[in-house]
Design an enzyme around this catalytic site. Structure first.
Site, PDB file in Angstrom:
ATOM      1  N   PHE A 162      26.616 104.945 -82.140  1.00 37.41           N
ATOM      2  CA  PHE A 162      25.328 105.157 -81.474  1.00 37.41           C
ATOM      3  C   PHE A 162      24.654 106.365 -82.105  1.00 37.41           C
ATOM      4  CE2 PHE A 162      22.266 106.933 -78.595  1.00 37.41           C
ATOM      5  CZ  PHE A 162      21.547 105.813 -78.227  1.00 37.41           C
ATOM      6  N   ASP A 247      27.241 113.169 -86.796  1.00 37.54           N
ATOM      7  CA  ASP A 247      26.254 113.132 -85.720  1.00 37.54           C
ATOM      8  C   ASP A 247      26.873 113.881 -84.532  1.00 37.54           C
ATOM      9  OD1 ASP A 247      24.644 112.641 -83.562  1.00 37.54           O
ATOM     10  OD2 ASP A 247      24.331 110.520 -84.015  1.00 37.54           O
ATOM     11  N   LYS A 276      20.137 117.348 -78.183  1.00 39.92           N
ATOM     12  CA  LYS A 276      20.541 117.421 -76.772  1.00 39.92           C
ATOM     13  C   LYS A 276      20.702 118.850 -76.244  1.00 39.92           C
ATOM     14  CE  LYS A 276      21.814 112.716 -76.004  1.00 39.92           C
ATOM     15  NZ  LYS A 276      22.498 111.690 -76.745  1.00 39.92           N
TER      16      LYS A 276
HETATM   17  C1  LIG Z   1      21.747 110.723 -77.671  1.00 45.43           C
HETATM   18  C2  LIG Z   1      22.246 110.540 -79.051  1.00 45.43           C
HETATM   19  C3  LIG Z   1      21.383 110.333 -80.139  1.00 45.43           C
HETATM   20  C4  LIG Z   1      19.896 110.144 -79.965  1.00 45.43           C
HETATM   21  O1  LIG Z   1      19.282 111.240 -79.415  1.00 45.43           O
HETATM   22  P1  LIG Z   1      17.783 111.089 -78.797  1.00 45.43           P
HETATM   23  O2  LIG Z   1      17.403 112.494 -78.474  1.00 45.43           O
HETATM   24  O3  LIG Z   1      17.915 110.201 -77.616  1.00 45.43           O
HETATM   25  O4  LIG Z   1      16.964 110.476 -79.870  1.00 45.43           O
HETATM   26  C5  LIG Z   1      21.920 110.249 -81.404  1.00 45.43           C
HETATM   27  N1  LIG Z   1      23.241 110.343 -81.598  1.00 45.43           N
HETATM   28  C6  LIG Z   1      24.120 110.525 -80.586  1.00 45.43           C
HETATM   29  C7  LIG Z   1      25.568 110.644 -80.877  1.00 45.43           C
HETATM   30  C8  LIG Z   1      23.646 110.615 -79.277  1.00 45.43           C
HETATM   31  O5  LIG Z   1      24.509 110.752 -78.267  1.00 45.43           O
END
Ligand SMILES: *Cc1c(COP(=O)(O)O)cnc(C)c1O
Length: 425
Positions: A162, A247, A276
């Site tokens: 994700f 990520d 985040k």
């Molecule tokens: C939430 C998330 C994203 C995307 O972040 P947004 O601010 O919603 O675009 C990307 N990678 C991971 C691992 C995430 O948990």
């Protein structure tokens, strides 16, 4: 509500909360469903106020927040130090664009490079943008540094990944719901199983630019790879001159008990996406962070964002990271996570299949006999905000700032909720 010219004037004069003050939870939900796109299926809870680890609906029902906006709320809701910083910045400047320099962005890029142990920072807003930025950097690096023939670069990614919701990113998702009817998709991605460094090595070709992965797959149901995987992946990437891109949007900033999840092993990336929690729970702030070599491929005009690096975001983000350091968020996440894991196992007994995760990022998978919908309803009824991820797994990622007494309350409510479902089976 009936909308007319008088209402615009009234909101302009008396403010938004004058207009919605008398709304019931039901009215708010109804208006959202009627006028909003249905790209989410929220739980039937309408949050009108939140502070620290707690949130309230319009009737005054109180909840402990174990979703924490998917790890974005690490400091607790409306953390005082961060609200103070935001208010101070609101007296100075908030948005000037990247056409100019600002001291706030100067501080932000240095602070984040120092904190990450990397060299340079490209500020963005959302997690998906940070990932897109890493993809662009990796491809340009492949063409201009590694010598991959143009338009042939490949990026290896993992099953059940994700990384956000842009069309490029959902194009290499393995989740049918995220992809279907959104094609055609960008080529140049190869998918390998998560947690298998040999599969990664087998997928590498002379055209491989990068390996992009989450160090723990949170959305997939909090999947932790085997010990040693992060370091092995680093070695494979180094051996084949492939950029390692973590990520860390959800796992970063102490959530797993280290500054970044890759700090659990010898697995320093060439690039990483963060977001985040970087916004301190107040506003979206993200970035691509990388080595000098990887970041140096960007030249003026290659990439940008109107809001990226704005002074308000930068001031709040630097304060957010400073609080994490000053208050040992890494240690707190590790200790609080260990406490909750033990308490949940004791309370849940035979109802729990497995608890996965690291630090304060926990996924509790229940045995198949317990219906997920009834568990979901019971958690809400007992005042716990949690949401089912994939695989009958409920996510427990309360703010890292959650106090010990509140953790104990979470454990008590968890026990009552699980008993109320298991006891009737
Ligand atoms: C939430 C998330 C994203 C995307 O972040 P947004 O601010 O919603 O675009 C990307 N990678 C991971 C691992 C995430 O948990």
């Amino acid at each position: 509500m009936a909308w007319d010219d008088a209402l615009w004037r009234r909101i302009a004069e008396r403010g938004v909360h004058d207009a919605i003050a008398r709304w019931t939870d039901e009215q708010a939900i109804e208006a959202t469903e009627r006028f909003g796109a249905h790209n989410y299926h929220p739980l039937p809870v309408n949050i009108v106020r939140a502070k620290g680890a707690r949130a309230w609906d319009a009737q005054g029902k109180e909840y402990l927040d174990c979703v924490g906006a998917y790890s974005a709320v690490a400091h607790g809701h409306l953390a005082e130090a961060l609200v103070r910083e935001a208010k101070a910045q609101l007296e100075r400047s908030t948005l000037v664009s990247r056409a100019f320099y600002t001291p706030e962005m100067a501080l932000f890029v240095q602070a984040l490079a120092e904190y990450s142990g990397l060299d340079a920072v490209c500020p963005m807003n959302t997690g998906a943008e940070a990932v897109e930025t890493c993809i662009k950097l990796a491809r340009k690096w492949a063409y201009t540094v590694k010598g991959v023939p143009e338009d042939r670069a490949e990026i290896v990614v993992c099953e059940n990944n994700f990384h956000g919701r842009t069309t490029t990113i959902v194009g290499f998702s393995t989740e049918e719901r995220y992809r279907r009817f959104f094609g055609p998709f960008a080529p140049g991605f190869r998918i390998v199983p998560f947690g298998d460094a040999e599969a990664l090595e087998a997928a590498v070709t002379p055209n491989t630019a990068a390996f992009l992965a989450e160090p723990i797959q949170a959305e997939a149901g909090v999947i932790v790879p085997p010990d040693g995987y992060l370091a092995q992946v680093r070695q494979v990437c180094s051996r084949h001159r492939v950029l390692l891109v973590w990520d860390e949007v959800q796992t970063g900033f102490c959530r797993t008990g280290r500054r970044f999840a890759w700090n659990h092993e010898d697995a320093r990336p060439d690039l990483m996406a963060v977001g985040k929690a970087l916004g301190g729970g107040l506003l979206p702030v993200s970035a691509a962070v990388g080595t000098r070599e990887a970041m140096a491929v960007f030249q003026p005009g290659d990439h940008g964002s109107t809001f990226g690096g704005n002074p308000l975001a930068c001031a709040v983000a630097v304060a957010a990271v400073a609080v994490m350091e000053a208050e040992d968020y890494a240690g707190r996440a590790e200790r609080s996570g260990a406490f909750l894991r033990t308490a949940f196992l004791r309370a849940g007994g035979g109802s729990i299949q497995e608890i996965r995760g690291k630090g304060l990022l926990l996924g509790v998978e229940f045995v198949p006999e317990l219906p997920a919908e009834r568990l979901q309803e019971a958690f809400l009824r007992h005042g716990l905000l949690t949401k089912e991820a994939r695989r009958r797994t409920f996510r427990f990622a309360p703010p890292i700032a959650t106090e010990q007494a509140e953790l104990e309350e979470i454990a008590e409510r968890f026990e009552s909720a699980v008993r109320s479902v298991a006891g009737t089976m």
